[in-house]
Design an enzyme around this catalytic site. Sequence first.
Site, PDB file in Angstrom:
ATOM      1  N   HIS A  88       1.026  -1.226  -0.027  1.00  0.00           N
ATOM      2  CA  HIS A  88       0.011   0.009   0.088  1.00  0.00           C
ATOM      3  C   HIS A  88       0.994   1.301   0.033  1.00  0.00           C
ATOM      4  O   HIS A  88       2.017   1.303   0.082  1.00  0.00           O
ATOM      5  CB  HIS A  88      -0.717  -0.096   1.172  1.00  0.00           C
ATOM      6  CG  HIS A  88      -1.893  -1.096   1.107  1.00  0.00           C
ATOM      7  ND1 HIS A  88      -3.116  -1.097   2.073  1.00  0.00           N
ATOM      8  CD2 HIS A  88      -2.227  -2.052   0.147  1.00  0.00           C
ATOM      9  CE1 HIS A  88      -3.794  -2.023   1.762  1.00  0.00           C
ATOM     10  NE2 HIS A  88      -3.327  -2.655   0.727  1.00  0.00           N
ATOM     11  N   CYS A  95      -5.658   1.637   6.125  1.00  0.00           N
ATOM     12  CA  CYS A  95      -6.410   0.639   6.242  1.00  0.00           C
ATOM     13  C   CYS A  95      -5.727  -0.438   7.534  1.00  0.00           C
ATOM     14  O   CYS A  95      -5.100   0.130   8.132  1.00  0.00           O
ATOM     15  CB  CYS A  95      -6.132  -0.318   5.355  1.00  0.00           C
ATOM     16  SG  CYS A  95      -4.458  -1.238   4.992  1.00  0.00           S
ATOM     17  N   GLU A 122       1.034   3.513   2.089  1.00  0.00           N
ATOM     18  CA  GLU A 122       1.882   3.887   3.300  1.00  0.00           C
ATOM     19  C   GLU A 122       2.888   3.054   3.690  1.00  0.00           C
ATOM     20  O   GLU A 122       4.202   3.390   4.139  1.00  0.00           O
ATOM     21  CB  GLU A 122       0.778   3.816   4.500  1.00  0.00           C
ATOM     22  CG  GLU A 122      -0.462   4.865   4.490  1.00  0.00           C
ATOM     23  CD  GLU A 122      -1.680   4.222   3.744  1.00  0.00           C
ATOM     24  OE1 GLU A 122      -1.310   3.455   2.507  1.00  0.00           O
ATOM     25  OE2 GLU A 122      -2.923   4.536   4.083  1.00  0.00           O
ATOM     26  N   CYS A 130      -2.125  -0.765   7.502  1.00  0.00           N
ATOM     27  CA  CYS A 130      -1.235   0.280   7.341  1.00  0.00           C
ATOM     28  C   CYS A 130      -1.325   0.977   8.734  1.00  0.00           C
ATOM     29  O   CYS A 130      -0.267   1.280   9.264  1.00  0.00           O
ATOM     30  CB  CYS A 130      -1.559   1.293   6.210  1.00  0.00           C
ATOM     31  SG  CYS A 130      -1.058   0.588   4.735  1.00  0.00           S
TER      32      CYS A 130
HETATM   33 ZN    ZN Z   1      -3.055   0.148   3.721  1.00  0.00          ZN
END
Ligand code: ZN
Length: 211
Positions: free
Chosen positions: A101, A136, A103, A139
Amino acid sequence: MRAVRQHFRDVHEVARFLTMATGANHPVVNIEYPDWVDSVVDWNSTYSSDESRMRLAIDVSRANVERGTGGPFGAAIFEDTGKLVAVGMNSVVRYNNCLLHGETMAMMMAQRVVGSFTLNAPNLPAHEMFTSCEPCAMCLGASLWSGVRRIVCGAARDDASRLNFEEGPVFPESYKYLEDRGIKIEHNFLREEARGVLEMYRAKGGKIYNA
Ligand code: ZN
């Protein structure tokens, strides 16, 4: 059915070739930025305001969509002075890797830059992460281990959910858990600008993975 079997044979062949190409007979994971990164990110600029820091995260998310290199999410990590340390862009599809992702990519690259598994080491300045969308579950958890002391979020979880992206088990208590450990968290910062990139991705018919 034959086409499916052929596809998997091809994928297996490619994977075998890539493994051989590294000279190893076991899997190796290398992660790099897409080619466009240096044309979008000014590594030498000082990002003195929160606006400029969030705009960089959003610019990265937008470039990722425009160049077709991943999902509509970007992040950037700075020293608290505004010195840029690393950026991250969603790279899940590009690398067939659900962990990549925006992040997590930014955290991995930042820790590579400073040479420490935590950005909260005694010899380091405080670090903060700007992310184009609320993290999410993965993360947000990784943020705790990363050592960032402040997290600023652009678009909201609801904005991503509207595109059917699954954000996982993130609850008000999840944020409180981090805040209780001294991490400052801010939401809805330049939210409309950040959400615009999500809408652009949807308009382009971008792939929704992990839905
Ligand atoms: Zn994430």
